[in-house]
Design an enzyme around this catalytic site. Structure first.
Site, PDB file in Angstrom:
ATOM      1  N   ASP A  13       2.498  -2.635  -6.578  1.00 58.43           N
ATOM      2  CA  ASP A  13       2.179  -1.889  -5.363  1.00 58.43           C
ATOM      3  C   ASP A  13       2.150  -2.898  -4.231  1.00 58.43           C
ATOM      4  O   ASP A  13       1.165  -3.629  -4.060  1.00 58.43           O
ATOM      5  CB  ASP A  13       0.826  -1.192  -5.520  1.00 58.43           C
ATOM      6  N   LYS A  79       4.256  -5.380   6.036  1.00 58.40           N
ATOM      7  CA  LYS A  79       4.989  -4.234   5.503  1.00 58.40           C
ATOM      8  C   LYS A  79       5.452  -3.308   6.618  1.00 58.40           C
ATOM      9  O   LYS A  79       6.490  -2.653   6.500  1.00 58.40           O
ATOM     10  CB  LYS A  79       4.088  -3.484   4.519  1.00 58.40           C
ATOM     11  N   GLU A 178       5.347   5.827  -3.443  1.00 58.62           N
ATOM     12  CA  GLU A 178       3.940   5.597  -3.772  1.00 58.62           C
ATOM     13  C   GLU A 178       3.210   6.861  -4.239  1.00 58.62           C
ATOM     14  O   GLU A 178       2.511   6.826  -5.262  1.00 58.62           O
ATOM     15  CB  GLU A 178       3.235   4.961  -2.572  1.00 58.62           C
ATOM     16  N   ASP A 249      -1.738  10.400   0.411  1.00 60.92           N
ATOM     17  CA  ASP A 249      -1.736   8.936   0.258  1.00 60.92           C
ATOM     18  C   ASP A 249      -1.870   8.288   1.630  1.00 60.92           C
ATOM     19  O   ASP A 249      -0.905   8.202   2.395  1.00 60.92           O
ATOM     20  CB  ASP A 249      -0.433   8.506  -0.426  1.00 60.92           C
TER      21      ASP A 249
END
Length: 655
Positions: A13, A79, A178, A249
């Site tokens: 992850d 990211k 994800e 999420d």
């Protein structure tokens, strides 16, 4: 390098704030921890340049804890920069403590303390640290990985993630969304697989927010409620029962909402919506911006320094975490000349600052449910994933919006890594009872004549997927065509995003409309697009893997989705007009060519009648506003020229 089939495949992850690595073992997936028992690795990198010009890096907690002291050489939340261009980051640059410059093909380069690196290289340092952790824990080399990305990452951002893995010495054999990874962990955990994914409370020191760096602060996590504890790992919900779940999420930098159907080990994504620029970082920023005016009143120049902005960001982050457990928290910042800024922040204040951000996630929730063709009543569960879902306002508003309490028994930090490890186990052949069916987030197609968007694959299509469509040339003797690959929901190419351009050359010269050009779109299991074109008669072909130079900004994604609805009627009409005008031009040109070929055989009055019909149709098409009338005129023209076409066919047979 030769690799054994027994070489481990780890699940990673790669997060905005924290990253984790897990492995699938006979007893199920397991998160790998450092020597201190910590699973999380801060996605923070500090770069250093030696006296000889060589550079080195510190990754993780040490880099995070010294971020204020070494502001200009520390990178966090990288990211958010993957697959993006300098133009994308105009608004973001004010919040960065390093300069961002344009690189080749509209990519970006970061100048961190005199060391110039691409975002992929920074992410590679984080991935390499996780690789080293896995090798130390497993006692053998680790060369393959499944890496997760936000569902709304586009081709550029997915490819940038793969590039980061390659730079870290990892073969990224699969990219998984994800929320889908979280569903894998949920799907197994809810069937009582024997591994523990329930959230465990931690203890840690009281919050102390100051400029001086300190050790990692671990605040207690919320306990799962009794209802969740009762349902987590409930073997009564057997593998054959169909469940439709929403995965909410909310991580450090991105938000995704996916709707999945789980039945007999098949995990099918029905729809997805999200924002690649919405997460816990924005909660931190909301606190910092709310306090900036008060701080400036004490010291107007305090926030001009990158180090002090970094200190405020870290203070805001720690206050946010503390407010998940406490009704208020004291935020303290050291100011120059021995002064100090101290401010008590109440949870209600904080919730007011972040309420617009939370409401944005709920609107995307509505979008995903609507795209899945469902209602909220049809959902069995809403599962919270990502550290930012610990925020009480998030849990409360999701419960109100969903109509019942969400499922919170999974550790939001670890569940995505566990799901990635499950997928790694599937690919390694250790699980053969699970199948993962994901979707693409935005439609894909090519520009057709007249500037229309010809969609080959529609958004929310299950991947891997393949689509083919036949095209032809419009000009006699054309030996090459240019294919412009597009992404978006609008009907005209100018309103969509260009992904790539490539040419098919070497087509034998033929009359317009005769070549048969087959265009194939193939989206692989990683969500990456490959495009191929082939002229069927000659066998001439060309292909490209679409490697776009940048990702989608939040505004681009929102605009694509909203404009596709807002301008749907106008776009469809514009697309139809383009198609009709193209057909008018094609049919009248072919008619003119036939008249020229048969000139000696046709009576002059018949030739004049056909040419008058050609002129009349072209004039009408040039000014037509009624597309139905234009369609009827084109149909009538086609019927009236049938005798001419039949005469042309007989002449061709004689020749």
């Amino acid at each position: 390098m030769t690799r054994s089939a027994d070489d481990p495949i780890v699940g990673i992850d790669l997060g905005t704030t924290f990253s984790l690595v897990a492995v699938f073992e006979p007893g199920g997936p397991r998160v790998l921890r450092d020597a201190g028992g910590e699973a999380r690795l801060p996605s923070v990198v500090r770069l250093m340049r030696g006296e000889g010009g060589e550079s080195s890096a510190i990754v993780g907690w040490e880099a995070r804890d010294s971020a204020v002291e070494f502001t200009s050489s520390t990178v966090y939340s990288v990211k958010r920069l993957l697959g993006r261009s300098a133009a994308d980051l105009k608004r973001e640059s004010a919040h960065l403590n390093y300069s961002v410059e344009a690189g080749p093909r509209s990519t970006i380069t970061l100048d961190i303390g005199g060391v110039r690196l691409a975002p992929e290289q920074i992410s590679a340092l984080v991935l390499r640290k996780l690789k080293e952790r896995a090798e130390a824990e497993l006692g053998r080399p680790v060369n393959r990985a499944v890496v997760t990305v936000p569902a709304y990452f586009d081709d550029a951002q997915r490819q940038a993630t793969r590039d980061a893995g390659a730079a870290a010495g990892l073969d990224v054999i699969r990219i998984v969304n994800e929320p889908t990874a979280a569903a894998l962990a949920y799907g197994i955990g809810a069937r009582g697989s024997g591994f523990d994914v329930a959230e465990k409370p931690r203890s840690g020191p009281e919050i102390a927010v100051r400029r001086s760096p300190g050790g990692p602060i671990q605040l207690p996590m919320p306990h799962c409620n009794s209802q969740d504890a009762a349902t987590a790992g409930d073997p009564a919900r057997g593998p054959s029962e169909t469940r439709t779940v929403a995965i909410y999420d909310l991580g450090g930098g991105t938000f995704d909402l996916s709707i999945l159907r789980i039945e007999s080990g098949v995990f099918q994504v029905l729809s997805t919506a999200g924002d690649t620029h919405l997460g816990g970082d924005d909660f931190d920023r909301a606190i910092a911006e709310a306090l900036a005016g008060e701080i400036a009143a004490l010291d107007a120049g305090f926030l001009q320094s990158a180090a002090t902005r970094q200190a405020l960001r870290l203070a805001a982050e720690r206050a946010k975490v503390a407010l998940s457990e406490k009704p208020s928290v004291q935020l303290v910042l050291d100011l120059p000349n021995g002064r100090r800024f101290s401010r008590e922040i109440h949870r209600a204040e904080f919730e007011g600052w972040i309420a617009p951000l939370v409401e944005r996630t709920l609107r995307l929730f509505d979008t995903a449910v609507r795209d899945a063709g469902l209602s909220f009543d049809a959902l069995d569960q809403c599962i919270l994933v990502g550290g930012s879902t610990r925020t009480p306002l998030v849990r409360r508003r999701v419960a109100e919006h969903f109509g019942r309490p969400p499922y919170t028994a999974l550790n939001p930090d670890e569940v995505v890594a566990l799901g990635a490890a499950v997928q790694a186990g599937i690919l390694a052949g250790r699980r053969d009872d699970l199948l993962l069916l994901d979707v693409i987030p935005l439609s894909l197609g090519i520009e057709t004549l007249g500037g229309a968007m010809g969609k080959l694959i529609l958004r929310n299509t299950t991947i891997p997927c393949r689509a083919t469509e036949m095209f032809s040339t419009f000009v006699d003797g054309q030996t090459a065509i240019k294919l412009r690959v597009l992404q978006g929901e609008r009907e005209l190419a100018e309103h969509c995003r260009e992904l790539a351009i490539f040419e098919l050359r070497g087509i034998p010269p033929m009359p317009a409309g005769i070549p048969k050009i087959e265009v194939e779109f193939l989206v692989d299991a990683n969500g990456l697009l490959n495009v191929a074109a082939r002229e069927v008669r000659s066998g001439v072909s060309a292909a490209i893997q679409v490697l776009p130079s940048r990702g989608l900004t939040r505004d681009e994604v929102a605009r694509m989705m909203q404009d596709s609805i807002r301008f749907a009627r106008e776009d469809i009409a514009a697309h139809r007009r383009v198609d009709l005008l193209n057909q008018v031009e094609f049919d009248t040109r072919k008619c003119e060519q036939m008249l020229d070929r048969l000139q000696s055989e046709l009576p002059p009055d018949e030739t004049a009648r056909y040419r008058a019909a050609i002129t009349q149709l072209r004039d009408f098409a040039a000014s037509a506003t009624d597309l139905d009338a234009l369609h009827r005129a084109l149909t009538d023209f086609g019927h009236s020229t049938i005798p001419l076409a039949e005469r042309g066919i007989r002449a061709a047979l004689r020749d």
